[in-house]
Motif scaffolding. Structure first.
Motif, PDB file in Angstrom:
ATOM      1  N   UNK A   1       0.866  -1.159  -0.276  1.00 18.47           N
ATOM      2  CA  UNK A   1      -0.246  -0.056  -0.101  1.00 18.47           C
ATOM      3  C   UNK A   1       0.941   1.069   0.016  1.00 18.47           C
ATOM      4  N   UNK A   2      -0.027   2.148  -0.330  1.00 19.56           N
ATOM      5  CA  UNK A   2       0.996   3.552  -0.191  1.00 19.56           C
ATOM      6  C   UNK A   2       1.326   3.788   1.373  1.00 19.56           C
ATOM      7  N   UNK A   3       2.113   4.851   1.057  1.00 24.00           N
ATOM      8  CA  UNK A   3       3.042   4.481   2.955  1.00 24.00           C
ATOM      9  C   UNK A   3       1.855   6.328   3.170  1.00 24.00           C
ATOM     10  N   UNK A   4       2.317   6.358   4.543  1.00 24.60           N
ATOM     11  CA  UNK A   4       0.661   7.762   4.486  1.00 24.60           C
ATOM     12  C   UNK A   4      -0.544   8.055   3.908  1.00 24.60           C
ATOM     13  N   UNK A   5      -1.107   6.748   4.133  1.00 26.11           N
ATOM     14  CA  UNK A   5      -2.448   6.653   3.554  1.00 26.11           C
ATOM     15  C   UNK A   5      -3.219   6.564   4.832  1.00 26.11           C
ATOM     16  N   UNK A   6      -3.104   5.877   5.819  1.00 26.63           N
ATOM     17  CA  UNK A   6      -3.695   5.013   6.994  1.00 26.63           C
ATOM     18  C   UNK A   6      -4.804   6.172   7.269  1.00 26.63           C
ATOM     19  N   UNK A   7      -6.151   6.186   7.520  1.00 31.32           N
ATOM     20  CA  UNK A   7      -5.800   4.372   7.893  1.00 31.32           C
ATOM     21  C   UNK A   7      -6.791   3.944   6.566  1.00 31.32           C
ATOM     22  N   UNK A   8      -6.880   4.219   5.481  1.00 28.95           N
ATOM     23  CA  UNK A   8      -7.029   4.194   4.280  1.00 28.95           C
ATOM     24  C   UNK A   8      -6.539   2.963   3.527  1.00 28.95           C
ATOM     25  N   UNK A   9      -6.574   2.119   4.013  1.00 26.58           N
ATOM     26  CA  UNK A   9      -5.766   1.403   2.702  1.00 26.58           C
ATOM     27  C   UNK A   9      -5.819   1.140   1.649  1.00 26.58           C
ATOM     28  N   UNK A  10      -4.250   1.738  -0.116  1.00 29.06           N
ATOM     29  CA  UNK A  10      -4.609   2.271  -1.631  1.00 29.06           C
ATOM     30  C   UNK A  10      -3.498   1.456  -1.511  1.00 29.06           C
ATOM     31  N   UNK A  11      -4.359   0.556  -2.699  1.00 31.87           N
ATOM     32  CA  UNK A  11      -3.237  -0.621  -3.043  1.00 31.87           C
ATOM     33  C   UNK A  11      -2.061   0.060  -3.833  1.00 31.87           C
ATOM     34  N   UNK A  12      -1.161  -0.061  -4.289  1.00 35.40           N
ATOM     35  CA  UNK A  12      -0.250   1.068  -4.854  1.00 35.40           C
ATOM     36  C   UNK A  12       0.370   0.777  -5.961  1.00 35.40           C
ATOM     37  N   UNK A  13      -0.855   0.111  -7.115  1.00 34.62           N
ATOM     38  CA  UNK A  13      -1.422   0.360  -8.438  1.00 34.62           C
ATOM     39  C   UNK A  13      -2.242   2.599  -8.276  1.00 34.62           C
ATOM     40  N   UNK A  14      -2.030   2.379  -7.276  1.00 32.81           N
ATOM     41  CA  UNK A  14      -3.089   3.608  -7.747  1.00 32.81           C
ATOM     42  C   UNK A  14      -2.349   5.286  -6.703  1.00 32.81           C
ATOM     43  N   UNK A  15      -1.188   5.170  -5.853  1.00 33.03           N
ATOM     44  CA  UNK A  15      -0.372   5.862  -5.191  1.00 33.03           C
ATOM     45  C   UNK A  15      -0.180   6.429  -6.371  1.00 33.03           C
ATOM     46  N   UNK A  16      -0.036   6.542  -7.510  1.00 38.89           N
ATOM     47  CA  UNK A  16       0.048   7.712  -8.490  1.00 38.89           C
ATOM     48  C   UNK A  16      -1.115   8.904  -8.646  1.00 38.89           C
ATOM     49  N   UNK A  17      -2.104   8.494  -8.569  1.00 34.57           N
ATOM     50  CA  UNK A  17      -3.310   8.932  -8.819  1.00 34.57           C
ATOM     51  C   UNK A  17      -3.628   9.997  -6.705  1.00 34.57           C
ATOM     52  N   UNK A  18      -3.528   9.094  -6.331  1.00 35.40           N
ATOM     53  CA  UNK A  18      -3.307   9.678  -4.560  1.00 35.40           C
ATOM     54  C   UNK A  18      -2.436  10.881  -4.610  1.00 35.40           C
ATOM     55  N   UNK A  19      -0.753  10.502  -4.951  1.00 33.30           N
ATOM     56  CA  UNK A  19      -0.413  12.026  -4.983  1.00 33.30           C
ATOM     57  C   UNK A  19      -0.123  13.070  -6.334  1.00 33.30           C
TER      58      UNK A  19
ATOM     59  N   UNK B   1     -13.033   7.389  -7.138  1.00 34.74           N
ATOM     60  CA  UNK B   1     -14.493   6.342  -6.901  1.00 34.74           C
ATOM     61  C   UNK B   1     -15.327   5.646  -5.795  1.00 34.74           C
ATOM     62  N   UNK B   2     -13.562   5.014  -5.993  1.00 39.12           N
ATOM     63  CA  UNK B   2     -13.187   3.815  -5.046  1.00 39.12           C
ATOM     64  C   UNK B   2     -13.190   4.654  -3.775  1.00 39.12           C
ATOM     65  N   UNK B   3     -12.689   6.029  -3.360  1.00 38.64           N
ATOM     66  CA  UNK B   3     -12.868   6.817  -2.320  1.00 38.64           C
ATOM     67  C   UNK B   3     -13.194   7.405  -1.537  1.00 38.64           C
ATOM     68  N   UNK B   4     -14.081   7.837  -2.788  1.00 36.51           N
ATOM     69  CA  UNK B   4     -16.101   7.737  -2.319  1.00 36.51           C
ATOM     70  C   UNK B   4     -16.714   7.534  -2.006  1.00 36.51           C
ATOM     71  N   UNK B   5     -17.113   6.104  -2.410  1.00 36.87           N
ATOM     72  CA  UNK B   5     -18.107   5.598  -2.361  1.00 36.87           C
ATOM     73  C   UNK B   5     -17.563   5.029  -0.196  1.00 36.87           C
ATOM     74  N   UNK B   6     -15.843   4.716  -0.812  1.00 36.64           N
ATOM     75  CA  UNK B   6     -15.532   4.577   0.452  1.00 36.64           C
ATOM     76  C   UNK B   6     -15.893   4.879   2.145  1.00 36.64           C
ATOM     77  N   UNK B   7     -15.883   6.480   1.675  1.00 34.83           N
ATOM     78  CA  UNK B   7     -16.354   7.397   3.025  1.00 34.83           C
ATOM     79  C   UNK B   7     -17.413   7.612   2.734  1.00 34.83           C
ATOM     80  N   UNK B   8     -18.533   7.695   1.522  1.00 28.98           N
ATOM     81  CA  UNK B   8     -19.432   7.857   1.725  1.00 28.98           C
ATOM     82  C   UNK B   8     -20.374   7.053   1.840  1.00 28.98           C
TER      83      UNK B   8
END
Length: 333
Positions: A3-21, A95-102
């Motif tokens: 997972x991407x570092x520093x993204x707790x508590x939301x676990x984000x797969x490594x392949x999505x790190x670029x989108x997060x950054x 999309x995944x982040x919004x669904x999980x958050x809400x």
């Protein structure tokens, strides 16, 4: 899974790190637009999921039992989970982040509010999490677009940020229109209707750069290649001209390609009579045309694979030639 570092508590797969950054690099307005687009996609996919699961696993047998069971399934948690699982592609972080958050909001709507608020997009995206605006409004406070929310840009353009929490409400006009409110006509168009709320612009005659009406006599300025005649109508320059001061080949500003100025007129160059041949293939003739020329195969020859070859006579033609009388009126013995 990593997972991407520093993204707790939301676990984000490594392949999505670029989108997060990349998200912080977007401006505030762009992030708001993206959030609305994401939410609209979720609502659309949810509605599609409702349609896809409407009659799932039913369709034959004990009708009374099916109706009773289907009634339970329609508002069940099982159906909700099936729909939510297909709301986002695995690679779509927003999309995944919004669904999980809400997800709690979606569950609340599903179990308690769906009948009262049947429009998920309006309830969820506009009213609950406030990432979108009603149509015809824009920005953080959902202000009316220029021209009003009922007809943004007076129906003649696109409002920047329309329906999102982004944009500045300015108008990008359709090609026929211009001005802050898309009420004025662009060059090449004239007004057939205009008041405080409506404007209709129609194309000028092909001769006009600007105009007041539909004919070539209504031109205010002629297009390049056209000139006003004695009747103040824009008429096309002679084909021999590039730009002109009047009608005819003697009014050219410059002679067009294939023409030369002789006796104050632009006259056609006969390329076929030039000292250097322009048609150089064997068995080929030159045919002069106005402003140009054509190379064609000589009589008795035809074009084939880029060369002029002798026309092959059919059997009928050969027989006719063989039975024709010889010169002098006597048949060959």
């Amino acid at each position: 899974m990593r997972y991407c570092p520093g993204r707790a508590p939301l676990a984000v797969p490594l392949v999505l790190c670029a989108a997060v950054l990349l998200l912080p690099a977007l401006g505030a307005a762009e992030r708001r637009r993206l959030a609305c687009s994401t939410c609209r996609g979720i609502a659309d996919r949810f509605n599609q999921g409702l349609a896809d699961t409407a009659k799932k696993n039913f369709g034959g047998g004990n009708t009374a039992w099916e109706e009773k069971t289907l009634s339970k399934y329609e508002s069940s948690e099982i159906r909700l989970v099936e729909i939510i699982e297909n709301l986002c592609d695995s690679s779509n972080f927003e999309c995944n982040n919004m669904v999980e958050e809400h997800e709690e909001h979606i569950e609340k709507w599903w179990f308690k509010l769906k009948k009262k608020y049947p429009d998920l997009f309006k309830w969820f995206c506009i009213e609950m999490i406030e990432v979108c605006c009603p149509a015809g409004t824009y920005g953080p406070d959902c202000l009316a677009c220029r021209g009003g929310s009922e007809r943004p840009c007076h129906g003649n353009g696109r409002c920047d940020g329309d329906g999102t929490r982004g944009g500045d409400g300015s108008c990008s006009c359709n090609k026929e229109y211009t001005g802050d409110f898309c009420l004025d006509c662009s060059n090449g168009y004239y007004s057939t209707l205009k008041n405080e709320t409506h404007s209709v612009c129609t194309a000028c005659h092909a001769a006009c750069k600007t105009c007041t009406g539909s004919s070539n006599k209504d031109c205010q300025d002629c297009k390049e290649g056209w000139i006003k005649n004695e009747e103040a109508a824009c008429v096309v320059c002679d084909a021999s001209c590039v730009g002109c001061t009047g009608e005819g080949s003697d009014k050219c500003k410059v002679c067009a390609s294939g023409y030369i100025k002789e006796d104050e007129k632009c006259t056609d160059i006969d390329e076929c009579n030039l000292p250097e041949k322009v048609c150089i293939r064997e068995n080929e003739d030159c045919v002069n045309t106005r402003g140009s020329y054509k190379c064609v195969c000589s009589e008795g020859f035809e074009e084939k694979d880029g060369t002029c070859v002798q026309t092959v006579k059919t059997g009928e033609e050969i027989e006719t030639v063989a039975t024709e009388p010889s010169p002098g009126g006597h048949d060959d013995l």
